[in-house]
Design a protein around this motif. Structure first.
Motif, PDB file in Angstrom:
ATOM      1  N   ARG A  33      -0.095 -37.917 -21.409  1.00 52.15           N
ATOM      2  CA  ARG A  33      -0.150 -37.302 -20.176  1.00 52.15           C
ATOM      3  C   ARG A  33       1.018 -36.153 -20.354  1.00 52.15           C
ATOM      4  N   VAL A  34       2.184 -36.399 -20.974  1.00 53.71           N
ATOM      5  CA  VAL A  34       3.298 -35.493 -20.932  1.00 53.71           C
ATOM      6  C   VAL A  34       2.988 -34.381 -22.083  1.00 53.71           C
ATOM      7  N   ARG A  35       2.106 -35.099 -23.054  1.00 56.40           N
ATOM      8  CA  ARG A  35       1.884 -33.984 -24.348  1.00 56.40           C
ATOM      9  C   ARG A  35       0.891 -33.247 -23.898  1.00 56.40           C
ATOM     10  N   LEU A  36      -0.011 -33.228 -22.884  1.00 60.21           N
ATOM     11  CA  LEU A  36      -0.973 -32.416 -22.618  1.00 60.21           C
ATOM     12  C   LEU A  36      -0.314 -31.303 -21.890  1.00 60.21           C
ATOM     13  N   LYS A  37       0.613 -31.766 -20.853  1.00 60.69           N
ATOM     14  CA  LYS A  37       1.325 -30.869 -20.203  1.00 60.69           C
ATOM     15  C   LYS A  37       2.045 -29.828 -21.023  1.00 60.69           C
ATOM     16  N   ASN A  38       2.376 -30.169 -22.194  1.00 62.11           N
ATOM     17  CA  ASN A  38       3.318 -29.391 -23.314  1.00 62.11           C
ATOM     18  C   ASN A  38       2.508 -29.047 -24.483  1.00 62.11           C
ATOM     19  N   ILE A  39       1.322 -29.037 -24.249  1.00 64.49           N
ATOM     20  CA  ILE A  39       0.234 -28.968 -25.443  1.00 64.49           C
ATOM     21  C   ILE A  39       0.579 -27.726 -26.301  1.00 64.49           C
ATOM     22  N   ASP A  40       0.440 -26.665 -25.837  1.00 64.35           N
ATOM     23  CA  ASP A  40       0.998 -25.501 -26.779  1.00 64.35           C
ATOM     24  C   ASP A  40       2.340 -25.724 -27.815  1.00 64.35           C
ATOM     25  N   GLU A  41       3.426 -26.596 -27.075  1.00 62.14           N
ATOM     26  CA  GLU A  41       4.351 -26.780 -27.994  1.00 62.14           C
ATOM     27  C   GLU A  41       3.944 -28.084 -28.861  1.00 62.14           C
ATOM     28  N   ALA A  42       3.229 -29.105 -28.355  1.00 63.65           N
ATOM     29  CA  ALA A  42       2.766 -29.987 -29.147  1.00 63.65           C
ATOM     30  C   ALA A  42       1.880 -29.555 -30.530  1.00 63.65           C
TER      31      ALA A  42
END
Length: 159
Positions: A33-42
């Protein structure tokens, strides 16, 4: 290569296999869930880490892992790909002005109406007039577009 460390278990395996287990405690990537919020950085970090190894190194590392992945062929590799050659994907076609060219065959196979290459690929602008006319433009408008350089013809008549 294509790789998708999407689920938490995939991400954990990817971080460990990449030699960057510290990413597992990074709050920006703590769960899906948190990775999806930060998907560009991931994606940015995944891209940087992926670039640290060759495709073959990654394929070897990921071979027995749970991370979804697959090799992606280069254009040069596709020419002699055993599956594409064996399935007659490539077809040789005699172009009237360009000579012998290799083209892709039909992706479909029909027993009663088999597909075949019947026409040569058009030259750039070969059908400009026909297409623009079908779109509702007049010959005057088409000629103006060609004169202005916004459309082109292949040297054959635009009409």
């Amino acid at each position: 290569m294509a790789m998708l460390p999407y689920w938490d278990a995939h991400w954990q395996s990817f971080c460990e296999l990449s030699g960057h287990p510290e990413l597992l405690t990074d709050k920006r990537f703590s769960n899906m869930r948190v990775r999806l919020k930060n998907i560009d950085e991931a994606y940015r970090i995944t891209g940087l880490l992926t670039a640290e190894k060759t495709r073959d190194e990654w394929l070897s590392l990921l071979q027995d892992s749970n991370v979804p992945h697959m090799p992606v062929s280069t254009l040069d590799e596709l020419i002699d790909d055993p599956q594409l050659v064996g399935s007659d994907f490539w077809q040789n076609f005699e172009h009237p002005t360009e000579g012998s060219i290799r083209m892709t065959g039909s992706p479909f196979g029909f027993s009663k109406t088999p597909a075949s290459l019947r026409y040569a690929p058009p030259h750039l602008g070969e059908h400009t007039g026909e297409v623009l006319r079908q779109a509702g433009l007049s010959d005057v408008d088409i000629d103006a577009m060609i004169t202005a350089g916004v459309a082109t013809t292949s040297g054959s008549s635009s009409r």
